[in-house]
Design a protein around this motif. Sequence first.
Motif, PDB file in Angstrom:
ATOM      1  N   ARG A  57     -19.849   6.806 -43.204  1.00 56.22           N
ATOM      2  CA  ARG A  57     -19.246   5.914 -43.990  1.00 56.22           C
ATOM      3  C   ARG A  57     -20.041   4.816 -44.571  1.00 56.22           C
ATOM      4  O   ARG A  57     -20.281   4.598 -45.982  1.00 56.22           O
ATOM      5  N   ALA A  58     -21.031   4.652 -43.950  1.00 62.62           N
ATOM      6  CA  ALA A  58     -21.898   3.502 -44.236  1.00 62.62           C
ATOM      7  C   ALA A  58     -22.835   3.986 -45.368  1.00 62.62           C
ATOM      8  O   ALA A  58     -23.454   3.319 -46.420  1.00 62.62           O
ATOM      9  N   LYS A  59     -23.233   5.488 -45.233  1.00 62.82           N
ATOM     10  CA  LYS A  59     -24.043   6.196 -46.266  1.00 62.82           C
ATOM     11  C   LYS A  59     -23.319   6.477 -47.470  1.00 62.82           C
ATOM     12  O   LYS A  59     -24.003   6.341 -48.533  1.00 62.82           O
ATOM     13  N   LEU A  60     -22.210   6.857 -47.363  1.00 65.13           N
ATOM     14  CA  LEU A  60     -21.457   7.456 -48.506  1.00 65.13           C
ATOM     15  C   LEU A  60     -20.317   6.493 -49.245  1.00 65.13           C
ATOM     16  O   LEU A  60     -20.075   6.581 -50.263  1.00 65.13           O
ATOM     17  N   GLY A  61     -19.902   5.353 -48.311  1.00 61.47           N
ATOM     18  CA  GLY A  61     -18.543   4.730 -48.663  1.00 61.47           C
ATOM     19  C   GLY A  61     -17.324   5.148 -48.412  1.00 61.47           C
ATOM     20  O   GLY A  61     -17.433   6.613 -48.318  1.00 61.47           O
ATOM     21  N   ALA A  62     -16.391   4.762 -48.449  1.00 59.92           N
ATOM     22  CA  ALA A  62     -15.305   5.261 -47.783  1.00 59.92           C
ATOM     23  C   ALA A  62     -14.523   6.348 -48.625  1.00 59.92           C
ATOM     24  O   ALA A  62     -14.211   7.189 -48.271  1.00 59.92           O
ATOM     25  N   GLN A  63     -14.628   5.994 -49.965  1.00 61.37           N
ATOM     26  CA  GLN A  63     -14.046   6.959 -51.233  1.00 61.37           C
ATOM     27  C   GLN A  63     -14.414   8.210 -51.115  1.00 61.37           C
ATOM     28  O   GLN A  63     -14.005   9.221 -50.806  1.00 61.37           O
ATOM     29  N   ARG A  64     -16.106   8.176 -50.938  1.00 65.54           N
ATOM     30  CA  ARG A  64     -16.700   9.518 -51.046  1.00 65.54           C
ATOM     31  C   ARG A  64     -16.697  10.296 -49.686  1.00 65.54           C
ATOM     32  O   ARG A  64     -16.674  11.635 -49.654  1.00 65.54           O
ATOM     33  N   LEU A  65     -16.624   9.549 -48.485  1.00 68.03           N
ATOM     34  CA  LEU A  65     -16.457  10.217 -47.224  1.00 68.03           C
ATOM     35  C   LEU A  65     -15.471  10.815 -47.337  1.00 68.03           C
ATOM     36  O   LEU A  65     -15.297  12.258 -46.893  1.00 68.03           O
ATOM     37  N   ASN A  66     -14.242  10.360 -47.812  1.00 72.85           N
ATOM     38  CA  ASN A  66     -12.901  10.931 -47.708  1.00 72.85           C
ATOM     39  C   ASN A  66     -12.690  12.153 -48.518  1.00 72.85           C
ATOM     40  O   ASN A  66     -12.089  12.888 -48.346  1.00 72.85           O
ATOM     41  N   ARG A  67     -13.548  11.985 -49.618  1.00 74.83           N
ATOM     42  CA  ARG A  67     -13.315  13.091 -50.568  1.00 74.83           C
ATOM     43  C   ARG A  67     -14.129  14.300 -50.153  1.00 74.83           C
ATOM     44  O   ARG A  67     -13.700  15.482 -50.305  1.00 74.83           O
ATOM     45  N   LEU A  68     -15.180  14.062 -49.151  1.00 70.15           N
ATOM     46  CA  LEU A  68     -16.109  15.265 -48.644  1.00 70.15           C
ATOM     47  C   LEU A  68     -15.135  15.739 -47.647  1.00 70.15           C
ATOM     48  O   LEU A  68     -15.269  16.789 -47.447  1.00 70.15           O
ATOM     49  N   ILE A  69     -14.424  14.993 -46.751  1.00 71.33           N
ATOM     50  CA  ILE A  69     -13.309  15.402 -45.929  1.00 71.33           C
ATOM     51  C   ILE A  69     -12.527  16.344 -46.650  1.00 71.33           C
ATOM     52  O   ILE A  69     -12.265  17.494 -46.047  1.00 71.33           O
ATOM     53  N   GLY A  70     -11.994  15.782 -47.706  1.00 71.92           N
ATOM     54  CA  GLY A  70     -10.829  16.485 -48.467  1.00 71.92           C
ATOM     55  C   GLY A  70     -11.281  17.834 -48.656  1.00 71.92           C
ATOM     56  O   GLY A  70     -10.529  18.809 -48.627  1.00 71.92           O
ATOM     57  N   VAL A  71     -12.490  17.860 -49.470  1.00 69.83           N
ATOM     58  CA  VAL A  71     -13.054  19.019 -49.867  1.00 69.83           C
ATOM     59  C   VAL A  71     -13.102  20.100 -48.668  1.00 69.83           C
ATOM     60  O   VAL A  71     -13.039  21.539 -48.898  1.00 69.83           O
TER      61      VAL A  71
END
Length: 161
Positions: A57-71
């Motif tokens: 989360r610190a590296k990607l940010g909350a939104q990008r992390l969630n999108r990575l998890i979603g993909v």
Amino acid sequence: MGTRQASADDLASVGFSALRCALATNIVWIGVLKFKQYEVENDEPLVTSSPLFSRLRAKLGAQRLNRLIGVTEIALGSLIAAKPLAPRASAIGSFGAIGMFLTTLSFLATTPEARQEGQGPLSLSQLGQFLLKDTVLISAALLTAAESLRAARPADCPRTL
């Protein structure tokens, strides 16, 4: 083969198909929701408490992390659903889902909000109860992995127990 055996085999076949469809649908649907802002906010207590995900989360940010998890979830659910066309790929998706659910279950230990405050360590909050359902989903993924591996086995390969 007797009628009872045929009926039990038919029921098992329908059950496996329903289980696979439900598992794949749940994983894909939850993956799609990871692109919604409310889901990013809902996941914050989980990812910020986790040693692994807090770093991501610190590296990607909350939104990008969630999108990575979603993909990842959409890919795993799609692989699980692909059993009729690609049983080996489906087994890989099932094994990936097992890893995903084990990771999610780790949030029970790392997220203080998963327990009901002041009620002892075994008293789960609503969030903890939500996480606990992943024990059932792991079991479903184990069964879909086994069924996919059976389907991927060449016809001339002997069956062992």
